[in-house]
Design an enzyme around this catalytic site. Structure first.
Site, PDB file in Angstrom:
ATOM      1  N   CYS A  34      42.257  51.065  52.093  1.00 43.28           N
ATOM      2  CA  CYS A  34      40.863  50.623  52.284  1.00 43.28           C
ATOM      3  C   CYS A  34      40.471  50.493  53.753  1.00 43.28           C
ATOM      4  O   CYS A  34      39.288  50.436  54.075  1.00 43.28           O
ATOM      5  CB  CYS A  34      40.630  49.298  51.564  1.00 43.28           C
TER       6      CYS A  34
ATOM      7  N   HIS B 217      34.045  46.183  54.708  1.00 40.73           N
ATOM      8  CA  HIS B 217      34.619  46.853  53.530  1.00 40.73           C
ATOM      9  C   HIS B 217      34.186  46.074  52.297  1.00 40.73           C
ATOM     10  O   HIS B 217      34.158  44.836  52.303  1.00 40.73           O
ATOM     11  CB  HIS B 217      36.144  46.883  53.646  1.00 40.73           C
TER      12      HIS B 217
ATOM     13  N   ASN C 129      34.447  48.718  44.735  1.00 45.07           N
ATOM     14  CA  ASN C 129      35.317  48.982  45.882  1.00 45.07           C
ATOM     15  C   ASN C 129      35.636  50.482  45.920  1.00 45.07           C
ATOM     16  O   ASN C 129      36.375  50.976  45.073  1.00 45.07           O
ATOM     17  CB  ASN C 129      36.592  48.144  45.735  1.00 45.07           C
TER      18      ASN C 129
HETATM   19  O1  UT7 Z   1      40.205  46.679  48.932  1.00 42.68           O
HETATM   20  C1  UT7 Z   1      41.523  46.320  49.101  1.00 42.68           C
HETATM   21  C2  UT7 Z   1      41.689  44.901  49.172  1.00 42.68           C
HETATM   22  N1  UT7 Z   1      41.537  44.302  47.859  1.00 42.68           N
HETATM   23  C3  UT7 Z   1      40.995  43.127  47.770  1.00 42.68           C
HETATM   24  O2  UT7 Z   1      40.540  42.616  48.765  1.00 42.68           O
HETATM   25  C4  UT7 Z   1      41.006  42.418  46.453  1.00 42.68           C
HETATM   26  C5  UT7 Z   1      41.395  40.981  46.688  1.00 42.68           C
HETATM   27  N2  UT7 Z   1      41.472  40.184  45.476  1.00 42.68           N
HETATM   28  C6  UT7 Z   1      40.377  39.844  44.749  1.00 42.68           C
HETATM   29  O3  UT7 Z   1      39.280  40.285  45.030  1.00 42.68           O
HETATM   30  C7  UT7 Z   1      40.553  38.879  43.611  1.00 42.68           C
HETATM   31  O4  UT7 Z   1      41.823  38.292  43.710  1.00 42.68           O
HETATM   32  C8  UT7 Z   1      40.390  39.530  42.204  1.00 42.68           C
HETATM   33  C9  UT7 Z   1      38.943  39.908  41.976  1.00 42.68           C
HETATM   34  C10 UT7 Z   1      41.288  40.753  42.099  1.00 42.68           C
HETATM   35  C11 UT7 Z   1      40.791  38.542  41.120  1.00 42.68           C
HETATM   36  O5  UT7 Z   1      40.022  37.354  41.240  1.00 42.68           O
HETATM   37  P1  UT7 Z   1      40.747  35.920  41.162  1.00 42.68           P
HETATM   38  O6  UT7 Z   1      39.681  34.912  41.231  1.00 42.68           O
HETATM   39  O7  UT7 Z   1      41.794  35.919  42.246  1.00 42.68           O
HETATM   40  O8  UT7 Z   1      41.361  35.932  39.707  1.00 42.68           O
HETATM   41  P2  UT7 Z   1      42.904  35.843  39.272  1.00 42.68           P
HETATM   42  O9  UT7 Z   1      43.616  37.120  39.561  1.00 42.68           O
HETATM   43  O10 UT7 Z   1      43.478  34.596  39.822  1.00 42.68           O
HETATM   44  O11 UT7 Z   1      42.751  35.701  37.703  1.00 42.68           O
HETATM   45  C12 UT7 Z   1      42.076  34.598  37.131  1.00 42.68           C
HETATM   46  C13 UT7 Z   1      42.036  34.780  35.631  1.00 42.68           C
HETATM   47  C14 UT7 Z   1      43.399  35.107  35.027  1.00 42.68           C
HETATM   48  O12 UT7 Z   1      43.491  34.430  33.786  1.00 42.68           O
HETATM   49  P3  UT7 Z   1      44.306  33.037  33.654  1.00 42.68           P
HETATM   50  O13 UT7 Z   1      45.710  33.371  34.066  1.00 42.68           O
HETATM   51  O14 UT7 Z   1      43.632  32.089  34.588  1.00 42.68           O
HETATM   52  O15 UT7 Z   1      44.156  32.700  32.204  1.00 42.68           O
HETATM   53  C15 UT7 Z   1      43.331  36.585  34.779  1.00 42.68           C
HETATM   54  O16 UT7 Z   1      44.170  37.005  33.713  1.00 42.68           O
HETATM   55  O17 UT7 Z   1      41.190  35.873  35.283  1.00 42.68           O
HETATM   56  C16 UT7 Z   1      41.875  36.767  34.399  1.00 42.68           C
HETATM   57  N3  UT7 Z   1      41.403  38.130  34.655  1.00 42.68           N
HETATM   58  C17 UT7 Z   1      40.339  38.652  34.008  1.00 42.68           C
HETATM   59  N4  UT7 Z   1      39.534  38.161  33.063  1.00 42.68           N
HETATM   60  C18 UT7 Z   1      38.538  38.966  32.636  1.00 42.68           C
HETATM   61  C19 UT7 Z   1      41.862  39.034  35.556  1.00 42.68           C
HETATM   62  N5  UT7 Z   1      41.113  40.155  35.500  1.00 42.68           N
HETATM   63  C20 UT7 Z   1      40.169  39.953  34.551  1.00 42.68           C
HETATM   64  C21 UT7 Z   1      39.111  40.717  34.061  1.00 42.68           C
HETATM   65  N6  UT7 Z   1      38.320  40.196  33.104  1.00 42.68           N
HETATM   66  N7  UT7 Z   1      38.845  41.959  34.525  1.00 42.68           N
END
Ligand code: UT7
Length: 321
Positions: free
Chosen positions: A114, A248, A278
């Site tokens: 990225c 980005h 993204n």
């Molecule tokens: O471009 C390259 C660089 N990339 C980035 O900068 C991405 C950086 N990371 C992020 O943007 C965020 O961490 C994400 C958007 C990927 C995830 O957001 P988060 O607030 O960190 O969520 P999480 O991974 O901590 O997941 C929270 C919950 C989990 O459920 P439990 O364990 O709390 O029950 C996940 O299983 O959300 C669940 N989850 C979803 N639920 C519905 C994860 N993906 C999804 C989904 N739909 N698509």
């Protein structure tokens, strides 16, 4: 008079097909509400069968040349930032030289995930300043839909496809416009936080993207905050000197975090993540092109760009328009 690189054109190429969060939620265990609130994404463009990394890159290049008002024959360097080339080689850049009918000059691809556009911009600027190019196309072109694990809801909803391009021209005239500075970073010890578990050319393992989202998020907020301060202080500039932040586009919450660090209101931040999701190395030139064409970015403006991606790699660039 020192030679510098001036940004004289920009262009965009997005696949026709738009897929909304609601449409994804019919195939993946997710919801429009989760995607919007956690990422700011509402929809993404996804490549059709006939779209390739080269065709999107060529489309963005043509659009940037037209915007700059120069013929393809003026170009003597093409750098394409991509993690999703169609082939191991020839490079996407050399294919684009061929598509544009350019038979002189040179080109190559840059793999920095990225952050690829910032890396490519920095390299092109260095080559122009050194006298090794006069007029360069710097392109970010990506088809992440082909390296996603569509069973993994944690990553499948985050990415889109597309290409953006800019034209850089050498200038030796009086003036303050052009690329002021770029800063690049990488930390190989964090390589397993965001990677593709295969490669173009591996017979049975082209690979899919794997990400520890929460860890990458944490690194992004901290590293981008120090990166933007680093570029500004290297030019003796303050937060208040920034006219536009063109970040980005990974997650609106990361973008808001960097804007807050800069004391910049969101009205001064170019946001496309809602419509493009993204698009990795394509996201900055896509956002930049939108803000140049709709008149937000004007001559004299100071534009700050920043990105972080797999590697981890990260960096920033300061450009005066
Ligand atoms: O471009 C390259 C660089 N990339 C980035 O900068 C991405 C950086 N990371 C992020 O943007 C965020 O961490 C994400 C958007 C990927 C995830 O957001 P988060 O607030 O960190 O969520 P999480 O991974 O901590 O997941 C929270 C919950 C989990 O459920 P439990 O364990 O709390 O029950 C996940 O299983 O959300 C669940 N989850 C979803 N639920 C519905 C994860 N993906 C999804 C989904 N739909 N698509």
């Amino acid at each position: 008079m020192a030679r510098r690189s001036v940004l004289v054109g920009s262009g965009t190429c997005l696949p026709e097909r738009i897929v909304t969060n609601a449409e994804l939620a019919t195939r993946i265990d997710t919801s429009d509400e989760w995607i919007r609130t956690r990422t700011g994404i509402h929809q993404r463009h996804l490549a059709g069968e006939n779209d390739t990394c080269v065709s999107l890159a060529t489309g963005a290049a043509r659009s940037a040349l037209e915007n700059a008002g120069i013929p393809a024959s003026d170009i003597d360097l093409i750098i394409v930032a991509t993690s999703t080339p169609d082939q191991a080689f020839p490079s996407v850049a050399v294919r684009v030289l061929g598509e544009l009918g350019i038979s002189r000059g040179y080109g190559f691809d840059v793999a920095a995930a990225c952050s690829g556009f910032i890396y490519a911009l920095s390299i092109a600027d260095g080559l122009i300043r050194a006298g090794n190019a006069r007029c360069a196309l710097v392109i970010g072109s990506e088809i992440y839909s082909r390296i996603l694990d569509w069973e993994d809801r944690g990553t499948a909803v985050l990415f889109g496809d597309g290409a953006g391009a800019v034209v850089l021209r050498a200038s030796e005239t009086d003036g303050e416009d052009g690329i002021l500075v770029t800063h690049l970073h990488a930390d190989g010890e964090t390589g397993d936080l965001l990677y593709v578990d295969g490669a173009v050319g591996l017979r049975d393992k082209p690979g899919v993207l794997r990400m520890s989202g929460r860890d990458v998020f944490r690194h992004a907020v901290a590293k981008l905050a120090s990166s933007v301060d680093e570029v500004l202080s290297s030019c003796n500039l303050q937060h208040s000197d920034v006219s536009w932040l063109v970040p980005h586009q990974a997650n609106i919450r990361i973008i808001e975090g960097v804007a807050k660090k800069l004391d910049l209101p969101m009205e001064r931040v170019v946001v496309t993540v809602d419509r493009h999701a993204n698009t990795s190395a394509a996201s900055i030139p896509l956002a930049l092109d939108e803000a140049r064409r709709d008149g937000r970015i004007r001559p004299g403006d100071l534009v700050l760009m920043e990105a972080l991606g797999g590697g981890l790699t990260w960096g920033s660039a300061l450009v005066r328009f």
